[in-house]
Design a protein around this motif. Structure first.
Motif, PDB file in Angstrom:
ATOM      1  N   ARG A   1       0.838  -1.210   0.000  1.00  0.00           N
ATOM      2  CA  ARG A   1       0.000   0.000   0.000  1.00  0.00           C
ATOM      3  C   ARG A   1       0.865   1.250   0.000  1.00  0.00           C
ATOM      4  O   ARG A   1       0.595   2.222  -0.727  1.00  0.00           O
ATOM      5  N   MET A   2       1.927   1.231   0.805  1.00  0.00           N
ATOM      6  CA  MET A   2       2.851   2.363   0.848  1.00  0.00           C
ATOM      7  C   MET A   2       3.514   2.575  -0.514  1.00  0.00           C
ATOM      8  O   MET A   2       3.683   3.704  -0.969  1.00  0.00           O
ATOM      9  N   ALA A   3       3.888   1.468  -1.156  1.00  0.00           N
ATOM     10  CA  ALA A   3       4.520   1.568  -2.477  1.00  0.00           C
ATOM     11  C   ALA A   3       3.571   2.212  -3.479  1.00  0.00           C
ATOM     12  O   ALA A   3       3.960   3.090  -4.263  1.00  0.00           O
ATOM     13  N   ALA A   4       2.312   1.792  -3.453  1.00  0.00           N
ATOM     14  CA  ALA A   4       1.314   2.358  -4.366  1.00  0.00           C
ATOM     15  C   ALA A   4       1.144   3.855  -4.120  1.00  0.00           C
ATOM     16  O   ALA A   4       1.092   4.659  -5.060  1.00  0.00           O
ATOM     17  N   GLU A   5       1.072   4.242  -2.863  1.00  0.00           N
ATOM     18  CA  GLU A   5       0.884   5.654  -2.539  1.00  0.00           C
ATOM     19  C   GLU A   5       2.082   6.496  -2.979  1.00  0.00           C
ATOM     20  O   GLU A   5       1.924   7.610  -3.488  1.00  0.00           O
ATOM     21  N   LYS A   6       3.285   5.962  -2.790  1.00  0.00           N
ATOM     22  CA  LYS A   6       4.479   6.706  -3.200  1.00  0.00           C
ATOM     23  C   LYS A   6       4.518   6.867  -4.719  1.00  0.00           C
ATOM     24  O   LYS A   6       4.867   7.938  -5.240  1.00  0.00           O
ATOM     25  N   VAL A   7       4.157   5.810  -5.435  1.00  0.00           N
ATOM     26  CA  VAL A   7       4.127   5.865  -6.905  1.00  0.00           C
ATOM     27  C   VAL A   7       3.068   6.852  -7.386  1.00  0.00           C
ATOM     28  O   VAL A   7       3.322   7.693  -8.260  1.00  0.00           O
ATOM     29  N   PHE A   8       1.871   6.784  -6.822  1.00  0.00           N
ATOM     30  CA  PHE A   8       0.798   7.666  -7.261  1.00  0.00           C
ATOM     31  C   PHE A   8       1.111   9.132  -6.962  1.00  0.00           C
ATOM     32  O   PHE A   8       0.757  10.027  -7.736  1.00  0.00           O
TER      33      PHE A   8
ATOM     34  N   GLY B   1       0.753 -13.814  -8.025  1.00  0.00           N
ATOM     35  CA  GLY B   1       1.210 -14.327  -6.744  1.00  0.00           C
ATOM     36  C   GLY B   1       0.666 -13.491  -5.593  1.00  0.00           C
ATOM     37  O   GLY B   1      -0.037 -12.491  -5.802  1.00  0.00           O
ATOM     38  N   GLY B   2       1.001 -13.893  -4.376  1.00  0.00           N
ATOM     39  CA  GLY B   2       0.488 -13.207  -3.196  1.00  0.00           C
ATOM     40  C   GLY B   2       0.838 -11.740  -3.155  1.00  0.00           C
ATOM     41  O   GLY B   2      -0.024 -10.887  -2.883  1.00  0.00           O
ATOM     42  N   PHE B   3       2.102 -11.397  -3.437  1.00  0.00           N
ATOM     43  CA  PHE B   3       2.536 -10.009  -3.395  1.00  0.00           C
ATOM     44  C   PHE B   3       1.856  -9.184  -4.480  1.00  0.00           C
ATOM     45  O   PHE B   3       1.347  -8.086  -4.226  1.00  0.00           O
ATOM     46  N   GLY B   4       1.820  -9.712  -5.693  1.00  0.00           N
ATOM     47  CA  GLY B   4       1.229  -8.979  -6.811  1.00  0.00           C
ATOM     48  C   GLY B   4      -0.251  -8.716  -6.629  1.00  0.00           C
ATOM     49  O   GLY B   4      -0.739  -7.617  -6.902  1.00  0.00           O
ATOM     50  N   GLN B   5      -0.974  -9.725  -6.141  1.00  0.00           N
ATOM     51  CA  GLN B   5      -2.414  -9.553  -5.983  1.00  0.00           C
ATOM     52  C   GLN B   5      -2.769  -8.662  -4.793  1.00  0.00           C
ATOM     53  O   GLN B   5      -3.733  -7.902  -4.838  1.00  0.00           O
ATOM     54  N   SER B   6      -1.966  -8.745  -3.748  1.00  0.00           N
ATOM     55  CA  SER B   6      -2.170  -7.824  -2.632  1.00  0.00           C
ATOM     56  C   SER B   6      -1.867  -6.396  -3.085  1.00  0.00           C
ATOM     57  O   SER B   6      -2.606  -5.459  -2.772  1.00  0.00           O
ATOM     58  N   GLY B   7      -0.791  -6.241  -3.874  1.00  0.00           N
ATOM     59  CA  GLY B   7      -0.431  -4.928  -4.396  1.00  0.00           C
ATOM     60  C   GLY B   7      -1.515  -4.361  -5.296  1.00  0.00           C
ATOM     61  O   GLY B   7      -1.835  -3.167  -5.241  1.00  0.00           O
ATOM     62  N   ARG B   8      -2.077  -5.224  -6.125  1.00  0.00           N
ATOM     63  CA  ARG B   8      -3.165  -4.802  -7.020  1.00  0.00           C
ATOM     64  C   ARG B   8      -4.352  -4.292  -6.203  1.00  0.00           C
ATOM     65  O   ARG B   8      -4.920  -3.224  -6.490  1.00  0.00           O
ATOM     66  N   LYS B   9      -4.715  -5.035  -5.181  1.00  0.00           N
ATOM     67  CA  LYS B   9      -5.835  -4.648  -4.324  1.00  0.00           C
ATOM     68  C   LYS B   9      -5.565  -3.315  -3.622  1.00  0.00           C
ATOM     69  O   LYS B   9      -6.431  -2.428  -3.592  1.00  0.00           O
TER      70      LYS B   9
ATOM     71  N   VAL C   1      -6.337   2.864  -3.112  1.00  0.00           N
ATOM     72  CA  VAL C   1      -5.873   4.228  -2.789  1.00  0.00           C
ATOM     73  C   VAL C   1      -5.780   5.146  -4.010  1.00  0.00           C
ATOM     74  O   VAL C   1      -5.533   6.344  -3.876  1.00  0.00           O
ATOM     75  N   ILE C   2      -5.998   4.613  -5.196  1.00  0.00           N
ATOM     76  CA  ILE C   2      -5.762   5.385  -6.423  1.00  0.00           C
ATOM     77  C   ILE C   2      -6.628   6.645  -6.510  1.00  0.00           C
ATOM     78  O   ILE C   2      -6.164   7.699  -6.973  1.00  0.00           O
ATOM     79  N   ASP C   3      -7.867   6.575  -6.029  1.00  0.00           N
ATOM     80  CA  ASP C   3      -8.766   7.726  -6.139  1.00  0.00           C
ATOM     81  C   ASP C   3      -8.267   8.935  -5.352  1.00  0.00           C
ATOM     82  O   ASP C   3      -8.546  10.082  -5.725  1.00  0.00           O
ATOM     83  N   LYS C   4      -7.523   8.682  -4.275  1.00  0.00           N
ATOM     84  CA  LYS C   4      -7.001   9.778  -3.445  1.00  0.00           C
ATOM     85  C   LYS C   4      -6.109  10.718  -4.244  1.00  0.00           C
ATOM     86  O   LYS C   4      -5.948  11.890  -3.903  1.00  0.00           O
ATOM     87  N   TYR C   5      -5.522  10.187  -5.323  1.00  0.00           N
ATOM     88  CA  TYR C   5      -4.534  10.954  -6.083  1.00  0.00           C
ATOM     89  C   TYR C   5      -5.096  11.468  -7.415  1.00  0.00           C
ATOM     90  O   TYR C   5      -4.332  11.967  -8.252  1.00  0.00           O
ATOM     91  N   GLY C   6      -6.391  11.329  -7.621  1.00  0.00           N
ATOM     92  CA  GLY C   6      -7.015  11.834  -8.836  1.00  0.00           C
ATOM     93  C   GLY C   6      -6.578  11.085 -10.081  1.00  0.00           C
ATOM     94  O   GLY C   6      -6.540  11.651 -11.177  1.00  0.00           O
ATOM     95  N   ILE C   7      -6.259   9.816  -9.914  1.00  0.00           N
ATOM     96  CA  ILE C   7      -5.797   8.991 -11.035  1.00  0.00           C
ATOM     97  C   ILE C   7      -6.852   7.936 -11.357  1.00  0.00           C
ATOM     98  O   ILE C   7      -7.460   7.359 -10.448  1.00  0.00           O
ATOM     99  N   THR C   8      -7.037   7.672 -12.643  1.00  0.00           N
ATOM    100  CA  THR C   8      -8.032   6.695 -13.090  1.00  0.00           C
ATOM    101  C   THR C   8      -7.340   5.466 -13.662  1.00  0.00           C
ATOM    102  O   THR C   8      -6.380   5.575 -14.441  1.00  0.00           O
ATOM    103  N   LEU C   9      -7.835   4.297 -13.289  1.00  0.00           N
ATOM    104  CA  LEU C   9      -7.313   3.037 -13.824  1.00  0.00           C
ATOM    105  C   LEU C   9      -8.097   2.692 -15.094  1.00  0.00           C
ATOM    106  O   LEU C   9      -9.296   2.434 -15.038  1.00  0.00           O
TER     107      LEU C   9
END
Length: 383
Positions: A148-155, A173-181, A186-194
């Motif tokens: 989650r922290m990685a996603a927030e830093k990237v966004f 795998g476990g890491f990738g799917q947890s990361g995806r979730k 958190v993506i909406d917090k940064y005004g980014i659309t998937l």
């Protein structure tokens, strides 16, 4: 005669008890480790094991911990969660270890968690997914930043660059799917659309089909890959082969120079969140982490004639967090060590400053992440 015999028995018992006490006090502290030294996650697990071996040797040469040497008992799970479970059971039931470090991957870690919780033994994971510590598990801690922290830093970095539409490519795998979730959470917090969401297997040798779909999706301004090991490098090479020009971001699951080696020229321009270790010599002199990461960097290079990786750094932090907790507890009493670990405050490691609490069994915040970019075949610190 009876009285004399009874006295002799008491004396013998006292001698045995004293001998046992001395023996127990001098017995080695057993630290167990289950790591992915071979298999798809080997470039994570190999430096982890080398780090533990190097620093256990160093600690023992300096007199050990609370007057006792450390004995490292380690097993290679081959990047298979089932094996990690079996080896954790062996460490607990046969080897009778005092502490466990490991679970290179999220899958391996989560296969070990029920065992360490039942046995009530302190366990520090080296895996990245937030599921390792959320919800809080009494005996389970971790050293890497969460997905989650990685996603927030990237966004946050994407937002600075004006990127508003992205594609997510994550491994199954476990890491990738947890990361995806977590990224989607958190993506909406940064005004980014998937606008595109694709997956690939960690052992896949080609991700061209998924990347071709992403390339053909209107409006994609960047690609965020959430995975680790060779799979992420394959995705990067295919990205280059397809001539995709939008920026690529990776997660901290590839935070090593080995990723650049495996990806080749296609890695040029890739950005990711990383612990300070990967850019140790670029840190300003007043950065509190600099002495720690530069020291680790030099020790590892001198001993193995190879680049260190952040994954080895996670193992370094886990070992010294364990050592500090044992010192604070003044024994290897598992409950006391667990409590001391949970009370860790201001510990400066290669990964950041750790401040753990009963509600936070990692103790890192976003300031522990830096943004780095591949430039001229090397990671360059951006922020």
């Amino acid at each position: 005669m009876i009285r004399r015999s009874f006295c002799k028995t008491l004396a013998a018992t006292a001698i045995l008890a004293t001998s046992f006490g001395v023996s127990a006090q001098n017995a080695p502290i057993k630290i167990g480790a289950v790591l992915s030294v071979t298999g798809p996650a080997s470039y994570l697990g190999d430096p982890e094991l080398k780090t533990l071996q190097t620093y256990v040797e160093k600690i023992n040469a300096e007199g050990g911990v609370i007057g006792r040497k450390i004995e490292l008992i380690h097993y290679d799970d081959g990047t298979e969660a089932g094996k990690a479970n079996s080896f954790a059971k062996r460490l607990i039931e046969s080897d009778k270890v005092d502490f466990i470090i490991g679970g290179t991957t999220t899958g391996a870690t989560m296969a070990m968690v029920p065992l360490v919780e039942k046995a009530e033994i302190p366990f520090i994971s080296l895996a990245g997914a937030v599921v390792v510590i959320e919800p809080v598990k009494k005996w389970v801690f971790k050293t890497p930043h969460t997905d989650r922290m990685a996603a927030e830093k990237v966004f946050a970095d994407m937002k600075k660059r004006g990127i508003t539409k992205i594609a997510l490519l994550s491994d199954t795998g476990g890491f990738g799917q947890s990361g995806r979730k977590e990224a989607k959470g958190v993506i909406d917090k940064y005004g980014i659309t998937l606008v595109a969401d694709e997956t690939y297997g960690p052992a896949d040798t080609d991700v061209t089909t998924q990347l071709t779909k992403i390339k053909g999706t209107p409006g994609v301004q960047a690609i965020f890959v959430f995975g680790f090991g060779q799979g992420s490098a394959v995705a990067t090479k295919n990205y280059g082969q397809l001539g995709i020009t939008v920026p690529m971001y990776q997660s901290h699951g590839v935070a090593s120079n080995e990723y650049i080696t495996l990806s080749g020229k296609a890695a040029e321009g890739v950005r990711m969140p990383t612990p300070a270790l990967l850019v140790a010599n670029s840190l300003p002199d007043n950065d509190p982490q600099k002495p720690v990461v530069v020291g680790y960097d030099k020790t590892y290079r001198d001993k193995y004639k190879a680049d260190p990786s952040t994954f080895g750094g996670y193992a370094y932090d886990a070992l010294y967090l364990a050592v500090n907790a044992i010192k604070k507890a003044g024994s290897t009493d598992k409950a006391k060590v667990r409590d001391a670990l949970e009370q860790t405050a201001g510990f400066i490691g290669t990964t950041g400053k750790f401040n753990m609490t009963a509600k936070d069994h990692m103790g890192l915040d976003l300031s522990a992440f830096r943004i780095a970019e591949v430039r001229n075949g090397a990671w360059k610190l951006l922020d």
